[in-house]
Design an enzyme around this catalytic site. Structure first.
Site, PDB file in Angstrom:
ATOM      1  N   LYS A  57      -3.820  22.854 -29.502  1.00 56.33           N
ATOM      2  CA  LYS A  57      -2.526  23.394 -28.938  1.00 56.33           C
ATOM      3  C   LYS A  57      -1.999  22.174 -28.267  1.00 56.33           C
ATOM      4  CE  LYS A  57      -0.121  25.768 -25.362  1.00 56.33           C
ATOM      5  NZ  LYS A  57      -0.062  26.127 -24.042  1.00 56.33           N
ATOM      6  N   ALA A  95       3.900  31.138 -22.255  1.00 55.04           N
ATOM      7  CA  ALA A  95       4.345  30.395 -21.004  1.00 55.04           C
ATOM      8  C   ALA A  95       5.617  31.703 -20.591  1.00 55.04           C
ATOM      9  CB  ALA A  95       5.096  29.256 -21.358  1.00 55.04           C
TER      10      ALA A  95
END
EC number: 2.8.1.10
Length: 260
Positions: free
Chosen positions: A101, A188
Site C-alpha cells: 500500500k 481513511a
C-alpha cells in the site's frame, strides 16, 4: 460464495481491510483482527516491528503471514524516494512480498496525500514489479491516472486520516467507482459502522480502516460491528435500493382488495 474481492491475482472473502497500529498491545491487535474477519492486514513498516528490530516482539508472532495477507504501507513517508525505499525494505523482510500500500503524505497536520509524489512513487514501484494499492485524494482524474500507471487498486480517502468524519464527498467517490476497472476501496476517515456501510452501498469494493477500530472504547466489539457493516453494505449494493421519490409516498401494504 461467488462474490469475492479480487486484488491482483488473489481473491478474498472479506472486504474489510484492517490496520495493525494504535492497539494497546499485539494481543489486542490479534483479538480485533479475528473479530473483524479481515484477511488483509496493513503494517506500517516505519512503526511496526516485523523483524527489522531484533530482540523486540514482532507482529509476525501474533499474526503469522501464513494466516493473513500482509499489506506493508508507507505511513510516515513524505517523498516518493522514502516510500519506494520503505517498500523495498518490506519486500526483503517478507521474502519477496509484492502486494503493498503506497501513501505519500503532503502535510503533517492533515496527513493529506501529496499526489505528485504519490504518482512518481507509483510509477517506480509498478516498474519494479510491485502490486500497488494506492492511497489517494478523491479526485476522479488522479484516480484514473493511477489506474493507467498500473496500480491494482485505488484507495481514495473518505475524509482525513484518523478524523472519523466519515464520507464527506460521496459524489466524487461515485465518479471514481463508475470510471474504474480496478477495485476502489475507501481508505481513511471512517469513524463508525454506518460510515463503512455507506461506502459499500456506494459501490466500493472494500473499506480499509485502523483508527475507527483501535481508538474505540471496545476495539474488539467495534471490529465485529465493522465486519457486519461491510457485509450489510455490500448486500444492499448488490440488492439495489429502491428509488428515492421526493414528495411521493407509496403505501407499504396492498391497495386492492380492501374490506369495505
Amino acid at each position: 460464495m461467488s462474490d469475492l474481492l479480487k486484488i491482483a491475482d488473489k481473491t478474498y472473502h472479506s472486504r474489510l481491510l484492517v490496520g495493525t497500529g494504535k492497539y494497546q498491545d499485539f494481543a489486542q491487535t490479534r483479538a480485533a483482527i479475528d473479530a473483524s474477519g479481515a484477511e488483509i492486514i496493513t503494517v506500517a513498516i516505519r512503526r511496526t516491528n516485523i523483524g527489522q528490530n531484533a530482540g523486540e516482539p514482532s507482529l509476525l508472532e501474533f499474526l503469522p503471514p501464513e494466516e493473513f495477507t500482509y499489506l506493508p504501507n508507507t505511513a510516515g513517508c513524505y517523498s516518493a524516494d522514502d516510500a519506494v525505499r520503505t517498500l523495498r525494505l518490506a519486500r526483503e523482510l517478507l521474502d519477496g512480498h509484492k502486494l503493498v500500500k503506497l501513501e505519500v503524505l503532503g502535510d503533517p497536520n492533515t496527513l493529506y496525500p501529496n499526489m505528485i509524489e504519490t504518482i512518481a512513487a507509483a510509477k517506480t514501484l509498478v516498474k519494479d514489479g510491485f502490486d500497488v494499492m494506492v492511497y489517494c485524494s478523491d479526485d476522479p482524474i488522479i484516480a484514473k491516472q493511477l489506474e493507467e500507471i498500473g496500480c491494482v487498486a485505488v484507495m481514495p480517502l473518505a475524509s482525513l486520516i484518523g478524523s472519523g468524519m466519515g464520507i464527506l464527498n460521496p459524489w466524487n467517490l461515485q465518479i471514481i467507482i463508475a470510471n474504474a476497472t480496478i477495485p476502489v476501496l475507501v481508505d481513511a476517515g471512517v469513524g463508525t459502522a454506518s460510515d463503512a456501510a455507506i461506502a459499500m452501498e456506494l459501490g466500493c469494493q472494500g473499506v480499509l480502516m485502523n483508527t475507527a477500530i483501535a481508538a474505540a472504547r471496545d476495539p474488539v466489539l467495534m471490529a465485529a460491528a465493522m465486519k457486519k457493516a461491510v457485509e450489510a453494505g455490500r448486500d444492499a449494493y448488490l440488492a439495489g435500493r429502491m428509488p428515492k421519490k421526493l414528495y411521493s409516498a407509496s403505501p407499504s401494504s396492498p391497495t386492492t382488495g380492501l374490506i369495505t
